[in-house]
Design an enzyme around this catalytic site. Structure first.
Site, short mmCIF file in Angstrom:
data_model
loop_
_atom_site.label_atom_id
_atom_site.label_comp_id
_atom_site.label_asym_id
_atom_site.label_seq_id
_atom_site.Cartn_x
_atom_site.Cartn_y
_atom_site.Cartn_z
N LYS B 103 0.79 -1.32 -0.04
CA LYS B 103 0.10 0.08 -0.09
C LYS B 103 0.75 1.20 0.04
O LYS B 103 0.38 2.36 -0.44
CB LYS B 103 -0.81 0.00 1.18
CG LYS B 103 -1.86 -1.15 1.08
CD LYS B 103 -3.07 -0.66 0.13
CE LYS B 103 -4.23 -1.80 0.22
NZ LYS B 103 -5.21 -1.53 -1.08
N GLU B 125 -9.71 6.09 2.68
CA GLU B 125 -10.51 5.15 3.27
C GLU B 125 -9.79 3.90 3.79
O GLU B 125 -8.75 3.51 3.28
CB GLU B 125 -11.69 4.77 2.53
CG GLU B 125 -11.26 3.87 1.48
CD GLU B 125 -10.18 4.16 0.48
OE1 GLU B 125 -10.00 5.39 0.39
OE2 GLU B 125 -9.39 3.44 -0.09
N SER B 392 1.64 -9.55 -0.81
CA SER B 392 1.43 -8.09 -0.79
C SER B 392 1.74 -7.53 0.67
O SER B 392 1.84 -6.40 0.72
CB SER B 392 0.10 -7.89 -1.30
OG SER B 392 -1.00 -8.94 -0.47
#
Lengths: 267, 410
Positions: B103, B125, B392
């Site tokens: 991210k 969010e 990830s």
């Protein structure tokens, strides 16, 4: 001539401004909606905007979000909303009805079946909040082709070329959102509204309704002086919510609020 | 609907996906209220300038190297490969990035955009909290005010990440509307943005939302695939045969896939959250079991009921618990360039334990879905073939969830 156009032209000829209340269909429960629509007309509504509930109303504030949740708890679907319009039309063939909502329920039903059903039910116009002119190249011509008016939003930040596009693709009236933010936000600057409405009117002949921030007779009167239509949503939906337990009182309070706006606008 | 068939993936075609309206074939676009339109047009205009600005790119690259710790390694999971028996399994170690997931690649990029645009306040969010943490992190570093919207359900499920965000100086606002999860957090963030647009930059965490977000998030995340390409060439002297990544919104998957789209011989698998099983309806797999619709500003596959109301989703991993998916994935599915499959909660959990015990790498539950499918896939392939799995994120944030399933309370 469409029922909306006719309505707005007649009002203009009589030097009056349209009073356009919004309620969410199915709120507080589906059986009340048609009765509320009639009450709106009795209190001086010229056009009714009927909200189609959606699970994710991202352009709406908490008041209308909660109205959507209440309506959806009772399973209010787009087909049911069309049924309500059909029912309303049994005794009212005069007052234009605009469906206001989000694109996904319309697409789930299919734009073509929706258009036919809406036309058959006696719907006059459609305002799809998340369908700007850029994305309306397929749906708008189809809806208009069937004789439904397609109403677009104009924001304080909308540029001139985009106002022109909304006027070109749209019909009926333009809905000027008088504030930044979501529905039900606060504080209305009437000078600012006047400035923007006249800017829009310099670009198109279409009538301009103003919504967002109109909560009482005084704000309705002020907006009435600078526009062709006064759109009142959250204040009404709030009145419905706070009186949901007592349908008779709800009807009376809705009529009281809208009548006071009508009277102030017609002074 | 216009699909590119013959010269599907020449450079020019790829450069025009999405087109100037943000359309990926039939999908994507900018389905938003007029009140958001000018902000999106402004963002697009600035972004198109900055993406070719060498100074901006230099700053982005330097941040990725010195702050995120890139490049992330491409690790050969030798024991796992042996245990599974089949293709060689490589892990792209995004879990080793600062903040523990992919991210941050995107939040670094978007925070830099906010800085160039002069916006002092950022909002985001978050579902699992990884994007929220990554946003709060870059906000702390740049001295920006930060508000993170998080569904009330997720606030409870991911209390550790909520506390991390608070430590970083962010305000976490629980969202109580709708299903109280990621989709509702996104609604609330959009509402905030439209109200405070003058001083606020909205950092969307995935390749969904209105144009230009799917495009710009893809560009920031595609560092993953660009590195993996080079690393695979260095280690194996050739490109991989298959890529596997989990798909919630789909940003880590696009990040890995995008630099390989033109290489049609390389298979790409996006793994959705199968939840309790697709047949139960309790899942978060719109590409596998949903249909096209419009939500959060773009046309894509959605989980919805027959009336077009968005359905509640279920997944063991909060980060995959979203009823939509990035529009580029919808496009890749329809043109059959990528395959979308699913792994259940149980399969993901088994993969979590396997990777932890066999390789000493504790994957995030999101990434565990990719690992689960890769293990199945490897068995069907030859020993000299290569799979790259996007690992990830790391699993520390999920320890409470896993422990609870094992009957352990801390």
């Amino acid at each position: 001539m469409s029922r909306i156009k006719q309505c707005l032209e007649t009002l203009k000829a009589n030097n009056k401004t349209a009073l356009i209340p919004y309620v969410t269909a199915g709120d507080p429960a589906p059986q009340h909606t048609v009765d509320i629509m009639h009450a709106l007309v009795e209190s001086g509504a010229d056009i009714i905007e009927l909200g189609v509930p959606f699970s994710d109303p991202m352009a709406d504030g908490p008041v209308i979000q909660l109205a959507c949740e209440r309506a959806l708890e009772h399973g209010t679907s787009l087909r049911m909303v069309l049924g309500m319009v059909d029912e309303f039309r049994k005794t009212n063939t005069e007052t234009p009805v605009v469906l206001m909502g989000y694109l996904n329920p319309v697409e789930a039903m299919g734009v073509h079946p929706f258009t036919e059903a809406a036309k058959a039910a006696g719907v006059d116009g459609v305002l799809i909040v998340d369908l700007p002119p850029e994305e309306a190249d397929l749906a708008a011509p189809h809806l208009k082709g069937a004789g439904l008016d397609v109403i677009f939003l104009i924001a304080p930040t909308t540029t001139e070329d985009r106002i022109a596009a909304a006027a070109k693709f749209g019909s009926g009236y333009l809905y000027y959102v008088s504030l930044k933010g979501v529905t039900g936000s606060n504080a209305l600057d009437i000078d600012d509204v006047e400035k923007h409405v006249s800017a829009i009117k310099s670009l198109t002949d279409m009538p301009v309704g103003v919504g967002f921030g109109i909560k009482d007779a005084a704000t309705a009167k002020a907006v009435s002086a600078v526009s062709d239509g006064v759109i009142v949503g959250s204040a009404l939906v709030n009145t419905i919510a706070t009186n949901a337990e007592n349908p008779e009182q709800m009807r009376a309070k809705v009529k009281e609020l809208l009548s006071s706006m009508r009277a102030a606008m017609d002074e | 609907m216009r699909y590119i068939v013959s010269t599907r993936f020449d450079a020019e075609t790829l450069a025009n996906i999405p087109d100037h309206r943000g359309h990926f074939g039939h999908y994507g676009g900018r389905f938003v209220s007029e009140t958001l339109m000018s902000s999106l047009l402004e963002l697009e205009q600035h972004y198109e300038k900055l993406r070719i600005d060498p100074k901006f790119q230099e700053e982005f690259d330097a941040d990725l190297a010195d702050y995120v710790g890139r490049p992330s390694p491409l690790y050969f999971a030798e024991r796992l490969t042996r245990q599974v028996g089949g293709a060689k399994i490589y892990l792209k170690r995004e879990d080793l990035n600062h903040t523990g997931a992919h991210k941050v690649n995107n939040t670094i990029g978007q925070a830099l955009l906010a800085k160039y645009l002069g916006k002092p306040r950022i909002i985001a969010e978050t579902g699992a909290g990884q994007h929220g943490v990554a946003t709060a992190t870059v906000a702390a570093r740049l001295g920006l005010k930060c508000v993170v919207y998080m569904g009330e359900e997720d606030v409870h499920r991911q209390s550790l990440n909520v506390y991390r965000m608070k430590l970083l100086g962010a305000e976490v606002r629980p969202v109580t509307s709708g299903t109280k999860t990621l989709k509702d957090a996104m609604n609330e963030a959009l509402r905030d943005w439209v109200t405070y647009v003058d001083d606020t930059f909205y950092i969307i965490g995935t390749v969904a939302g209105p144009h230009p977000y799917p495009k710009l998030v893809r560009e920031f995340q595609s560092i993953i695939g660009r590195e993996a390409r080079l690393q695979c060439m260095e280690k194996e002297g050739r490109l991989p045969d298959a890529l596997v990544a989990c798909v919630g919104g789909g940003s880590n998957a696009i990040g890995l896939f995008y630099p390989f789209i033109a290489d049609e011989q390389i298979k790409m698998y996006g793994v959705e959250a199968g939840g309790l099983g697709l047949e139960t309806g309790q899942h978060a797999a719109p590409l596998c079991a949903g249909r096209p619709g419009v939500l959060h500003g773009n046309r894509t596959y959605l989980m919805e009921d027959e009336n077009g109301q968005i359905s509640a989703t279920h997944s063991i991993s909060a980060g995959l618990d979203y009823p939509g998916v990035g529009p580029e994935h919808a496009w890749l599915k329809d043109i059959k360039r990528a395959d979308y499959v699913s792994a259940t909660d149980e399969e993901a959990l088994r993969a979590f334990h396997t990777l932890t015990r066999v390789e000493g790498i504790m994957p995030a539950l999101e990434s565990s879905h990719a690992v689960a499918y890769a293990m199945k896939l490897a068995k069907t392939m030859d020993k000299d073939q290569i799979i790259i799995v996007n690992l990830s994120g790391r699993g520390d944030k999920d320890i409470h969830t896993v422990a609870k399933l094992d009957g352990i309370e801390f």
